[in-house]
Write an enzyme that holds these catalytic residues in place. Sequence first.
Site, PDB file in Angstrom:
ATOM      1  N   SER A  98      25.687  17.462  56.643  1.00 52.55           N
ATOM      2  CA  SER A  98      25.265  17.286  58.032  1.00 52.55           C
ATOM      3  C   SER A  98      25.154  18.646  58.727  1.00 52.55           C
ATOM      4  O   SER A  98      24.407  19.511  58.284  1.00 52.55           O
ATOM      5  CB  SER A  98      26.237  16.341  58.728  1.00 52.55           C
ATOM      6  OG  SER A  98      25.738  15.908  59.978  1.00 52.55           O
ATOM      7  N   ASP A 220      20.920   5.880  56.571  1.00 53.93           N
ATOM      8  CA  ASP A 220      21.658   6.913  57.296  1.00 53.93           C
ATOM      9  C   ASP A 220      21.324   6.769  58.772  1.00 53.93           C
ATOM     10  O   ASP A 220      20.185   6.999  59.180  1.00 53.93           O
ATOM     11  CB  ASP A 220      21.269   8.297  56.776  1.00 53.93           C
ATOM     12  CG  ASP A 220      22.098   9.424  57.373  1.00 53.93           C
ATOM     13  OD1 ASP A 220      22.611   9.260  58.489  1.00 53.93           O
ATOM     14  OD2 ASP A 220      22.220  10.474  56.726  1.00 53.93           O
ATOM     15  N   HIS A 248      26.153   7.941  56.759  1.00 51.91           N
ATOM     16  CA  HIS A 248      25.856   9.355  56.903  1.00 51.91           C
ATOM     17  C   HIS A 248      26.818  10.248  56.118  1.00 51.91           C
ATOM     18  O   HIS A 248      26.624  11.460  56.058  1.00 51.91           O
ATOM     19  CB  HIS A 248      25.914   9.734  58.394  1.00 51.91           C
ATOM     20  CG  HIS A 248      25.503  11.135  58.696  1.00 51.91           C
ATOM     21  ND1 HIS A 248      24.313  11.683  58.271  1.00 51.91           N
ATOM     22  CD2 HIS A 248      26.154  12.130  59.381  1.00 51.91           C
ATOM     23  CE1 HIS A 248      24.227  12.931  58.690  1.00 51.91           C
ATOM     24  NE2 HIS A 248      25.330  13.232  59.344  1.00 51.91           N
TER      25      HIS A 248
END
Length: 275
Positions: A98, A220, A248
């Site tokens: 991320s 996601d 995610h």
Amino acid sequence: MPPPLLERHQVRIIGRLDAPDTLVFVHGFGTSQQAWQAVAQAFESSHRLVLLNNAGCGAGAGLGAQRHRYLNLRAYAEDLVAIGAALDLQGATLIGHSAGAMICALAALRQPALVRRLVLIGASPRYLDAPGYVGGFSDADLNALYRAVTLNYEQWAEAFAPVMMGNPDRPALALRLADSIKSIPPEDALTTLCAIFQSDHRADLAQLRQPTLLIQAHEDAAVPLSVAEYMLDKIPHARLALIEAAGHLPHVSAPQQVVEAIADFLAVQPLATSP
């Protein structure tokens, strides 16, 4: 006694310490180096592993007086480059999730000699929608998020975690994520969220020269598949591993699939992850 920089980021070096290849793991928002436990374990016998906590996360001190410095992701990338220099790393593989993925990419641009390869999990160069680009969030979405964080941080974390984690049949995963988020001071969390959601690093992608693996879960809530496809198109030496995982944080919810994708990219035989 470790240098202050390494102590501040709780840097740990584990695995095969004499291995020729080093893997550096960089976590995303709301988690710490503990999120890599299952994935890192699979490479302990073959690689030297470096784990760290980004500023303001984990058991270290909060951002405090330096909070203004961390209003963009480049500051986190500067920390990563400094850690690499302190450890005398050259040609490492950076593995980021991320926001941590973009931190790795920015570090690769700032100090190319540090980075041989990149593994970017659930990465996004821009979360806000723009003309011709679907990032997944509108201005109204972000305003609502900032408002919720400010009004009742714990309540927001408890609602945000299940959305990000997915896998509603495994509620313990979301509970752990919520607890991890709540361990971060609200002011630090808001600073980091602003750095993430206000960022736009689309123009940086074409400058990357390292071989890059993009790992994307099928479902996601934070990063649409179109973003991964956009990055695949813009990064010169990229490949995409679309894995059968939801949420995610696939390195937490589906570590074996993430391990297999990384191992294929590195062309090594990993150990099996813990169930």
